[in-house]
Design an enzyme around this catalytic site. Structure first.
Site, mmCIF file in Angstrom:
data_model
loop_
_atom_site.group_PDB
_atom_site.id
_atom_site.type_symbol
_atom_site.label_atom_id
_atom_site.label_comp_id
_atom_site.label_asym_id
_atom_site.label_seq_id
_atom_site.Cartn_x
_atom_site.Cartn_y
_atom_site.Cartn_z
ATOM 1 N N LYS A 1 49.950 -26.067 54.581
ATOM 2 C CA LYS A 1 51.180 -26.838 55.094
ATOM 3 C C LYS A 1 52.321 -26.225 54.855
ATOM 4 O O LYS A 1 52.478 -25.018 54.150
ATOM 5 C CB LYS A 1 51.356 -28.456 54.771
ATOM 6 C CG LYS A 1 49.981 -29.127 54.798
ATOM 7 C CD LYS A 1 49.604 -29.571 56.335
ATOM 8 C CE LYS A 1 48.357 -30.523 55.966
ATOM 9 N NZ LYS A 1 47.946 -30.604 57.470
ATOM 10 N N SER B 1 46.144 -28.898 62.430
ATOM 11 C CA SER B 1 47.375 -29.249 61.816
ATOM 12 C C SER B 1 48.358 -28.384 61.857
ATOM 13 O O SER B 1 49.645 -28.786 61.849
ATOM 14 C CB SER B 1 47.112 -29.844 60.405
ATOM 15 O OG SER B 1 46.725 -28.775 59.527
#
Length: 227
Positions: free
Chosen positions: A115, A47
């Site tokens: 993230k 990711s």
């Protein structure tokens, strides 16, 4: 003189006790470092490519959170807000020895998410302008770290980030269960500041990719107040 030497000799610990004491002290110090200063993590998924690759090992610093909050562009590690982690990202140590080392910070930890912060409390985050750029408080963001700039065009959103929350996205926008993917969740895809474990500081493995992390330059022109 001889009596003094004998006295000191009698007070010295046996080697096994000294070794045990050193292990205890080292363990306590590792726990303190993990709780307040640094913690090791590994990357379980794609990711955050190309910035972070699967099985990269990194150190996350916690010092800047003592008196401040994450900034736009910071890469943050945070606890699962609820149902964000996939099976591959829940990988943890499988034996007692590894679990013990992980718990005291001597092995990289899994079971968290990582993230990039796109918006902080009070920000207005939108997707997208005519060129496919995310807008933060009306300012288009040029994101050179994103794997595929064109992907974001197909993920439209328009959110106000609540105070005490963050809007986070993976650099691999086509393969990231981030705030956009969880927009329909009860929390609206936003991450509470209390869930942030730390800010990614430096990649320590593999050796040929050691280096600092984070790219805040893209957000230099973002105004503090939404337009």
């Amino acid at each position: 003189m001889a009596t003094s030497r004998q006295h000191r000799h009698k007070r010295s610990l046996p080697i096994w006790q000294e070794s045990l004491l050193l292990v205890v002290v080292a363990t306590v110090m590792a726990i303190i470092v993990k709780m307040f200063f640094l913690q090791a993590f590994y990357i379980p998924s794609e990711s955050m490519e190309p910035t972070l690759l699967v099985d990269d090992k990194l150190l996350v610093q916690k010092v800047s959170l003592w008196t401040g909050e994450p900034h736009r562009g910071d890469i943050v590690v945070f606890d699962d807000p609820g149902g964000w982690l996939g099976p591959s990202e829940q990988k943890r140590a499988t034996n007692v020895f590894s679990k013990t080392l992980e718990s005291v910070g001597l092995l990289p930890t899994g079971g968290h998410l990582i993230k990039r912060v796109i918006g902080v409390g009070g920000d207005h985050v939108q997707c997208c302008d005519a060129s496919g750029h995310i807008l933060v408080n009306g300012e288009p963001i040029d994101e050179p770290y994103v794997l595929d700039q064109s992907v974001i065009r197909h993920r439209e959103f328009d959110v106000e980030v609540k105070e005490g929350y963050l809007w986070v996205m993976g650099d691999n926008r086509d393969n990231s269960a981030d705030s956009v993917a969880h927009l329909g969740d009860p929390g609206g895809g936003q991450v509470r500041l209390e869930e942030v474990v730390g800010i990614a500081w430096v990649r320590v493995w593999p050796l040929n990719r050691i280096g600092g992390l984070g790219d805040n330059d893209a957000f230099d022109d973002v105004p503090d107040d939404p337009q």
